[in-house]
Design a protein around this motif. Structure first.
Motif, PDB file in Angstrom:
ATOM      1  N   GLY A   1      -0.144   0.160 -17.406  1.00 32.45           N
ATOM      2  CA  GLY A   1       1.291   0.062 -17.207  1.00 32.45           C
ATOM      3  C   GLY A   1       1.680  -0.104 -15.751  1.00 32.45           C
ATOM      4  O   GLY A   1       0.876  -0.408 -14.879  1.00 32.45           O
ATOM      5  N   LYS A   2       2.928   0.130 -15.479  1.00 32.02           N
ATOM      6  CA  LYS A   2       3.527  -0.102 -14.172  1.00 32.02           C
ATOM      7  C   LYS A   2       3.058   0.934 -13.147  1.00 32.02           C
ATOM      8  O   LYS A   2       2.958   2.113 -13.448  1.00 32.02           O
ATOM      9  CB  LYS A   2       5.051  -0.041 -14.334  1.00 32.02           C
ATOM     10  N   ARG A   3       2.780   0.473 -11.940  1.00 30.15           N
ATOM     11  CA  ARG A   3       2.315   1.354 -10.873  1.00 30.15           C
ATOM     12  C   ARG A   3       2.928   0.926  -9.539  1.00 30.15           C
ATOM     13  O   ARG A   3       3.201  -0.251  -9.315  1.00 30.15           O
ATOM     14  CB  ARG A   3       0.786   1.307 -10.730  1.00 30.15           C
ATOM     15  N   ASN A   4       3.109   1.901  -8.638  1.00 27.20           N
ATOM     16  CA  ASN A   4       3.472   1.646  -7.247  1.00 27.20           C
ATOM     17  C   ASN A   4       2.348   2.150  -6.352  1.00 27.20           C
ATOM     18  O   ASN A   4       1.716   3.164  -6.656  1.00 27.20           O
ATOM     19  CB  ASN A   4       4.769   2.359  -6.857  1.00 27.20           C
ATOM     20  N   LEU A   5       2.095   1.454  -5.247  1.00 28.07           N
ATOM     21  CA  LEU A   5       1.081   1.875  -4.280  1.00 28.07           C
ATOM     22  C   LEU A   5       1.691   1.916  -2.892  1.00 28.07           C
ATOM     23  O   LEU A   5       2.236   0.914  -2.417  1.00 28.07           O
ATOM     24  CB  LEU A   5      -0.113   0.929  -4.295  1.00 28.07           C
ATOM     25  N   ILE A   6       1.612   3.082  -2.249  1.00 28.19           N
ATOM     26  CA  ILE A   6       2.053   3.237  -0.860  1.00 28.19           C
ATOM     27  C   ILE A   6       0.816   3.502  -0.024  1.00 28.19           C
ATOM     28  O   ILE A   6       0.118   4.504  -0.231  1.00 28.19           O
ATOM     29  CB  ILE A   6       3.069   4.379  -0.695  1.00 28.19           C
ATOM     30  N   PHE A   7       0.520   2.581   0.883  1.00 24.13           N
ATOM     31  CA  PHE A   7      -0.662   2.686   1.736  1.00 24.13           C
ATOM     32  C   PHE A   7      -0.208   3.088   3.141  1.00 24.13           C
ATOM     33  O   PHE A   7       0.525   2.348   3.791  1.00 24.13           O
ATOM     34  CB  PHE A   7      -1.398   1.348   1.777  1.00 24.13           C
ATOM     35  N   MET A   8      -0.630   4.268   3.592  1.00 27.29           N
ATOM     36  CA  MET A   8      -0.201   4.792   4.881  1.00 27.29           C
ATOM     37  C   MET A   8      -1.359   4.774   5.881  1.00 27.29           C
ATOM     38  O   MET A   8      -2.488   5.115   5.536  1.00 27.29           O
ATOM     39  CB  MET A   8       0.339   6.220   4.737  1.00 27.29           C
ATOM     40  N   VAL A   9      -1.050   4.373   7.119  1.00 24.49           N
ATOM     41  CA  VAL A   9      -2.070   4.289   8.168  1.00 24.49           C
ATOM     42  C   VAL A   9      -1.613   5.098   9.379  1.00 24.49           C
ATOM     43  O   VAL A   9      -0.547   4.829   9.945  1.00 24.49           O
ATOM     44  CB  VAL A   9      -2.318   2.826   8.590  1.00 24.49           C
ATOM     45  N   SER A  10      -2.408   6.087   9.758  1.00 21.04           N
ATOM     46  CA  SER A  10      -2.157   6.839  10.999  1.00 21.04           C
ATOM     47  C   SER A  10      -3.026   6.206  12.072  1.00 21.04           C
ATOM     48  O   SER A  10      -4.151   6.622  12.314  1.00 21.04           O
ATOM     49  CB  SER A  10      -2.491   8.317  10.811  1.00 21.04           C
ATOM     50  N   ASP A  11      -2.489   5.178  12.717  1.00 19.27           N
ATOM     51  CA  ASP A  11      -3.263   4.349  13.638  1.00 19.27           C
ATOM     52  C   ASP A  11      -3.726   5.155  14.853  1.00 19.27           C
ATOM     53  O   ASP A  11      -2.920   5.769  15.557  1.00 19.27           O
ATOM     54  CB  ASP A  11      -2.409   3.165  14.100  1.00 19.27           C
ATOM     55  N   GLY A  12      -5.041   5.156  15.097  1.00 20.77           N
ATOM     56  CA  GLY A  12      -5.578   5.800  16.294  1.00 20.77           C
ATOM     57  C   GLY A  12      -5.679   7.310  16.219  1.00 20.77           C
ATOM     58  O   GLY A  12      -5.894   7.963  17.249  1.00 20.77           O
TER      59      GLY A  12
END
Length: 423
Positions: free
Chosen positions: A99-110
């Protein structure tokens, strides 16, 4: 004639000759004969002789029986384990992803472990909290990753983000291209092709390495003018991003305009508008989005000429620049509403971009506040996932560590070094 003392041995020999040769052999001797026969069979390739009546010995059938029993017992255990697992899945209502999905990809750069340690200690001191008080990110920490690039033991943000977006290692400076300079498909492009909506939220220039790796393909990260063009749709795939928030306005303005940093006179803002983008560039226009409910797609929001200021400074200019968590919240709400009646969700990348810069500048005060800002943005994302109707997943990771930050202790009122000289 035999010597004295050998009479017993001779008598034993005569008795043995008078009897059948195998009459007095015990079971161990017979076993040895079988072993020798089997060895001969292995060496010569000729099978051992069976019993005179052609039937196999009892030992053979006993081994066959044991083997069959072992197979049946193993199969029974496997079947039992499968039924047990299914019963447990039913008990806990485990379901296969569908079914339906959301993806939040977070990057803490450095950001690295020491950044977290320093920020955690600062938070505890600032809030008068106990030493056991944790950051939000602490509660979701599950491990570390190896981050070298194909060209260096120490990766940069471009190679790091290429690994995130394309699932391929490449050289430092590569923007979603392989080591032989061929474009590689990104997760954002795949999401868009599959019917998902897409977004990028950063505090650096939107054309900087990390966001660029999700929506552009160039040989070197410094080609930000070209990256800006690709991001608004001058691109073999057309427009692949529905929402962009960040800085970097100077790369979108023609070099004849004030505050431009382009090397040519192309007006990328105008190009974006021609490709359907709604464009905003100030805090008032951001506030007019009404938390996301007043946002029209596609959206391009550039709130600084270059990078949005460090959080330690931005917090005193909230009337000019939105924060990372504010931009993330608006993006989440807008994307959620836009996909409400769709069977597809959205993909959103959120980057705590300037943790990296503070590390490079060896500025621990700025770095602490950048990590806190990222932690607050993560809180916003987790709160959204908790209350949104659509199931979603958040993935948070760091691409590398910068600055060589170290935390240590020394005695009060002493120099951090030892010398016989005064300075």
């Amino acid at each position: 004639m035999f010597r004295s003392g050998s009479t017993f041995a001779v008598s034993a020999f005569i008795m043995a000759v008078d009897r059948p040769l195998l009459a007095s052999r015990n079971s161990s001797e017979a076993s040895n004969d079988r072993d020798i026969a089997e060895e001969d069979a292995l060496l010569t390739g000729h099978p051992t002789k069976r019993s005179s009546d052609g039937r196999r010995p009892w030992a053979f059938w006993r081994e066959v029986g044991l083997f069959v029993w072992a197979v049946v017992a193993t199969a029974f255990v496997i079947v039992l384990a499968v039924f047990y697992q299914k019963s447990q899945d039913s008990k806990h209502n485990y379901k296969s992803p569908s079914g339906k999905r959301n993806l939040i990809f977070m990057v803490s750069d450095g950001m690295g472990p020491t950044s977290l340690s320093l920020t955690r200690s600062f938070m505890q001191f600032q809030n008068g909290a106990p030493w056991s008080e944790q950051l939000v990110i602490d509660q979701h920490l599950i491990g570390q990753s190896r981050t070298r690039s194909s060209s260096s033991l120490i990766t940069d943000s471009a190679a790091g983000a290429t690994a995130f977006s394309c699932a391929m290692k490449s050289y430092n400076g590569a923007i979603s291209v392989t080591p032989d300079h061929e474009p590689c498909g990104t997760v954002l492009e795949a999401a868009k092709k599959a019917g998902y909506m897409t977004g990028l939220v950063v505090t650096t220039r939107i054309t900087d390495a990390t966001p660029a790796c999700f929506a552009a393909h160039v040989h070197q990260r410094g080609e930000e003018d070209r990256i800006a063009e690709q991001m608004v749709g001058d691109y073999p795939l057309g427009r692949v991003v529905d929402l962009m928030f960040g800085g970097g306005r100077c790369h979108f303005l023609p070099n004849s305009a004030d505050h431009s940093c382009r090397g040519d006179n192309k007006d990328i803002v105008e190009l974006a508008k021609n490709n359907g983008f709604n464009y905003i560039d100030n805090r008032k226009a951001f506030d007019d989005l009404k938390g996301g409910s007043g946002l029209d797609f596609p959206m391009l929001g550039l709130f600084a000429e270059t990078d949005i200021p460090y959080e330690i400074d931005r917090r005193n200019e909230t009337d000019v620049y939105p924060s990372l968590h504010e931009m993330a919240e608006v993006a989440l709400k807008a994307l959620s509403e836009a996909t409400r009646n769709s069977d597809k969700g959205f993909f959103l990348m959120v980057e705590g971009s300037r943790i990296d810069h503070a590390g490079h500048h060896n500025d621990p005060a700025a770095q602490v506040h950048e990590v806190l800002a990222y932690d607050k943005a993560m809180t916003s994302v987790l709160d959204f996932l908790k209350h949104d109707e659509t199931e979603g997943v958040m993935v948070s990771t760091s691409d590398h560590e910068t600055g060589g930050l170290a935390t240590a202790r020394r005695k009060p009122f002493t120099r951090p070094y030892h010398s016989q000289y005064s300075y």
